[in-house]
Design an enzyme around this catalytic site. Structure first.
Site, mmCIF file in Angstrom:
data_model
loop_
_atom_site.group_PDB
_atom_site.id
_atom_site.type_symbol
_atom_site.label_atom_id
_atom_site.label_comp_id
_atom_site.label_asym_id
_atom_site.label_seq_id
_atom_site.Cartn_x
_atom_site.Cartn_y
_atom_site.Cartn_z
ATOM 1 N N CYS A 118 0.842 -1.196 0.000
ATOM 2 C CA CYS A 118 0.000 0.000 0.000
ATOM 3 C C CYS A 118 0.882 1.252 0.000
ATOM 4 C CB CYS A 118 -0.964 -0.055 1.180
ATOM 5 S SG CYS A 118 -2.383 1.020 0.966
ATOM 6 N N HIS A 218 -3.426 -5.230 0.787
ATOM 7 C CA HIS A 218 -2.839 -5.636 2.076
ATOM 8 C C HIS A 218 -2.790 -7.153 2.210
ATOM 9 C CE1 HIS A 218 -2.424 -1.752 4.169
ATOM 10 N NE2 HIS A 218 -3.278 -1.380 3.233
ATOM 11 N N GLU A 220 -1.193 -8.818 4.264
ATOM 12 C CA GLU A 220 -1.148 -9.205 5.687
ATOM 13 C C GLU A 220 -2.536 -9.264 6.313
ATOM 14 O OE1 GLU A 220 -0.716 -6.208 4.599
ATOM 15 O OE2 GLU A 220 -1.710 -4.871 6.027
HETATM 16 N N1 LIG Z 1 -1.891 6.782 2.847
HETATM 17 C C1 LIG Z 1 -1.877 6.085 1.625
HETATM 18 C C2 LIG Z 1 -1.405 4.692 1.959
HETATM 19 C C3 LIG Z 1 -2.462 3.686 2.195
HETATM 20 C C4 LIG Z 1 -2.106 2.667 3.238
HETATM 21 O O1 LIG Z 1 -0.969 2.301 3.431
HETATM 22 N N2 LIG Z 1 -3.154 2.225 3.922
HETATM 23 C C5 LIG Z 1 -3.061 1.399 5.068
HETATM 24 C C6 LIG Z 1 -2.819 2.143 6.314
HETATM 25 C C7 LIG Z 1 -3.511 3.435 6.410
HETATM 26 C C8 LIG Z 1 -3.140 4.288 7.600
HETATM 27 O O2 LIG Z 1 -2.319 3.930 8.418
HETATM 28 O O3 LIG Z 1 -3.731 5.359 7.703
HETATM 29 C C9 LIG Z 1 -3.226 6.093 0.936
HETATM 30 O O4 LIG Z 1 -4.256 6.236 1.597
HETATM 31 O O5 LIG Z 1 -3.231 5.927 -0.291
#
Ligand SMILES: N[C@@H](CCC(=O)NCCCC(=O)O)C(=O)O
Length: 244
Positions: A118, A218, A220
């Site tokens: 992500c 994701h 995981e």
């Molecule tokens: N912020 C980026 C990355 C998306 C991401 O990694 N989501 C999982 C975790 C989200 C978090 O910790 O807020 C996007 O939204 O594109």
């Protein structure tokens, strides 16, 4: 040596972590955090997980690792790809951006396998010179990529035959997503290997060795499906036997 005294040692996989304020036990302070699902899936895939905090020293830790997972997390600072911030882009996290870019560059220099998850796929693209869509609804609507806070969407992804993700998961994968940003201009050296039906890039990879893959979903989040993490851990084990 492995746990039974004769197996080869299991690959050590560094996972980048959040730096967040958190309350737990007697603590109410800045903390290094990661969803437990990340180390669990690395263990299930045959690896040994270690956390990489958002500090510059994490890049030096890469020299002791066999593979790196760039975990999900907050938005990458738009300054890192030469853009002005969109009103919906999250507050900058220069500590995490800087640490993860340094970890990734060191991993690429060393030629060890990398899986970007992500935000990790977004960091991979930015590190190599690409850019991001700062708010997906501006382009295609959320279409399941980011249904609501705390809820993962379900997205069907078409995967390129012969790609690393295609080899691990087959031609189509149903995946869990939570992102409001996406890859825009692709960095030189990356190729798209997975797309959602709305056209959003869902998977990229670097051709040739080492194994370097970014996925917008994701892996995981699905404890019963460790195929992609297994591909990373296998590549790490293979890399260790062939590295000079
Ligand atoms: N912020 C980026 C990355 C998306 C991401 O990694 N989501 C999982 C975790 C989200 C978090 O910790 O807020 C996007 O939204 O594109």
């Amino acid at each position: 040596m492995g746990s039974n005294g004769s197996d080869p040692p299991r690959p050590v996989v560094g996972i980048t972590a959040y730096g967040e304020h958190a309350r737990y036990g007697v603590w109410d302070n800045e903390s290094v955090l990661l969803p437990r699902t990340y180390p669990d899936v690395v263990i299930a895939a045959g690896g040994v997980p270690v956390l990489l905090p958002p500090v510059p020293e994490s890049a030096a830790a890469v020299d002791r690792l066999d593979a790196v997972v760039l975990a999900g997390g907050p938005d990458v600072g738009p300054d890192r790809y030469g853009a002005a911030p969109h009103p919906r882009t999250g507050a900058p996290r220069p500590d995490r951006d800087g640490a993860e870019l340094a970890v990734l560059h060191r991993a690429l220099e060393r030629g060890i396998p990398v899986l970007g998850v992500c935000r990790g796929a977004q960091i991979l693209n930015v590190a190599l010179g690409g850019t991001l869509v700062q708010h997906v609804p501006d382009v295609v609507g959320h279409s399941g990529h980011n249904p609501s806070p705390g809820v993962f969407g379900t997205v069907e992804v078409a995967l390129e035959p012969g790609s690393r993700v295609g080899a691990a998961l087959g031609p189509v994968a149903t995946v869990r997503c939570h992102h409001h940003q996406a890859l825009d201009r692709l960095a030189d050296g990356l190729v798209v290997t997975g797309r959602a039906a709305d056209g959003l890039v869902e998977a990229v990879e670097r051709s040739g060795a080492p194994w370097v893959v970014g996925v917008q979903w994701h892996p995981e989040e699905v404890a019963t499906d460790v195929r992609l993490m297994t591909a990373l851990v296998r590549a790490a084990a293979q890399n260790r036997t062939t590295a000079p």
